[in-house]
Motif scaffolding. Structure first.
Motif, PDB file in Angstrom:
ATOM      1  N   SER A   1       0.793  -1.254   0.016  1.00 34.36           N
ATOM      2  CA  SER A   1      -0.229   0.031   0.097  1.00 34.36           C
ATOM      3  C   SER A   1       0.896   1.149   0.146  1.00 34.36           C
ATOM      4  O   SER A   1       1.887   1.179   0.479  1.00 34.36           O
ATOM      5  CB  SER A   1      -0.970   0.056   1.362  1.00 34.36           C
ATOM      6  OG  SER A   1      -1.340   1.339   1.577  1.00 34.36           O
ATOM      7  N   PRO A   2       0.503   2.108  -0.673  1.00 33.08           N
ATOM      8  CA  PRO A   2       1.131   3.413  -0.776  1.00 33.08           C
ATOM      9  C   PRO A   2       1.248   4.204   0.703  1.00 33.08           C
ATOM     10  O   PRO A   2       1.968   4.983   0.953  1.00 33.08           O
ATOM     11  CB  PRO A   2       0.384   4.233  -1.760  1.00 33.08           C
ATOM     12  CG  PRO A   2      -0.765   3.838  -1.833  1.00 33.08           C
ATOM     13  CD  PRO A   2      -0.910   2.434  -1.658  1.00 33.08           C
ATOM     14  N   TYR A   3       0.506   3.861   1.545  1.00 34.17           N
ATOM     15  CA  TYR A   3       0.274   4.404   2.974  1.00 34.17           C
ATOM     16  C   TYR A   3       1.084   3.624   3.812  1.00 34.17           C
ATOM     17  O   TYR A   3       1.408   4.222   5.075  1.00 34.17           O
ATOM     18  CB  TYR A   3      -1.020   4.470   3.460  1.00 34.17           C
ATOM     19  CG  TYR A   3      -2.005   4.996   2.396  1.00 34.17           C
ATOM     20  CD1 TYR A   3      -2.081   6.513   2.342  1.00 34.17           C
ATOM     21  CD2 TYR A   3      -3.005   4.416   1.639  1.00 34.17           C
ATOM     22  CE1 TYR A   3      -2.706   7.158   1.363  1.00 34.17           C
ATOM     23  CE2 TYR A   3      -3.569   5.074   0.679  1.00 34.17           C
ATOM     24  CZ  TYR A   3      -3.589   6.487   0.649  1.00 34.17           C
ATOM     25  OH  TYR A   3      -4.430   7.086  -0.336  1.00 34.17           O
TER      26      TYR A   3
ATOM     27  N   PRO B   1       4.856   5.278   4.402  1.00 31.10           N
ATOM     28  CA  PRO B   1       5.055   6.413   4.917  1.00 31.10           C
ATOM     29  C   PRO B   1       4.491   6.184   6.649  1.00 31.10           C
ATOM     30  O   PRO B   1       4.684   7.228   7.368  1.00 31.10           O
ATOM     31  CB  PRO B   1       3.999   7.310   4.447  1.00 31.10           C
ATOM     32  CG  PRO B   1       4.025   6.819   3.125  1.00 31.10           C
ATOM     33  CD  PRO B   1       4.139   5.235   3.274  1.00 31.10           C
ATOM     34  N   MET B   2       3.334   5.180   6.856  1.00 31.37           N
ATOM     35  CA  MET B   2       3.169   5.118   8.290  1.00 31.37           C
ATOM     36  C   MET B   2       4.278   4.518   9.247  1.00 31.37           C
ATOM     37  O   MET B   2       4.526   5.141  10.115  1.00 31.37           O
ATOM     38  CB  MET B   2       2.029   4.019   8.291  1.00 31.37           C
ATOM     39  CG  MET B   2       1.600   3.557   9.817  1.00 31.37           C
ATOM     40  SD  MET B   2       0.702   1.969   9.631  1.00 31.37           S
ATOM     41  CE  MET B   2       1.682   0.858   9.151  1.00 31.37           C
TER      42      MET B   2
ATOM     43  N   GLU C   1     -10.570  11.322   7.775  1.00 30.31           N
ATOM     44  CA  GLU C   1     -10.410  10.843   6.497  1.00 30.31           C
ATOM     45  C   GLU C   1     -11.473  11.076   5.813  1.00 30.31           C
ATOM     46  O   GLU C   1     -11.466  11.240   4.695  1.00 30.31           O
ATOM     47  CB  GLU C   1      -9.888   9.464   6.820  1.00 30.31           C
ATOM     48  CG  GLU C   1      -8.383   9.103   7.352  1.00 30.31           C
ATOM     49  CD  GLU C   1      -7.663   9.942   6.530  1.00 30.31           C
ATOM     50  OE1 GLU C   1      -7.546   9.576   5.296  1.00 30.31           O
ATOM     51  OE2 GLU C   1      -6.629  10.519   7.085  1.00 30.31           O
TER      52      GLU C   1
END
Length: 75
Positions: free
Chosen positions: A22-24, A27-28, A55
């Motif tokens: 996941s693109p998240y 960064p998380m 969100e």
């Protein structure tokens, strides 16, 4: 050890392994690293309440901005 703990969380909750793509995800992990040693994870209440609300607000704004382009694009 980070990988082991992340793995345990994935395994315990049955999270699909491709969730790590996941693109998240990255960064998380970076945000957790920057937060320092005393950071507390969000509670179930925070995840299902205020954080989810933020969100939803962000997505709603994005949808409204997208809809504004419809008159220009003929959609």
């Amino acid at each position: 050890m980070l990988g082991r703990y992340v793995g345990k969380w994935f395994y315990d909750k049955g999270i699909p392994f491709d969730a790590a793509n996941s693109p998240y995800f990255s960064p998380m992990v970076s945000a957790i690293q920057r937060a320092g040693l005393r950071v507390k994870p969000p509670t179930a209440y925070e995840l299902s309440g205020p954080i989810l609300d933020e969100e939803m607000e962000e997505v709603t704004k994005w949808i409204e901005e997208y809809k504004q382009s419809w008159s220009r694009t003929g959609i």
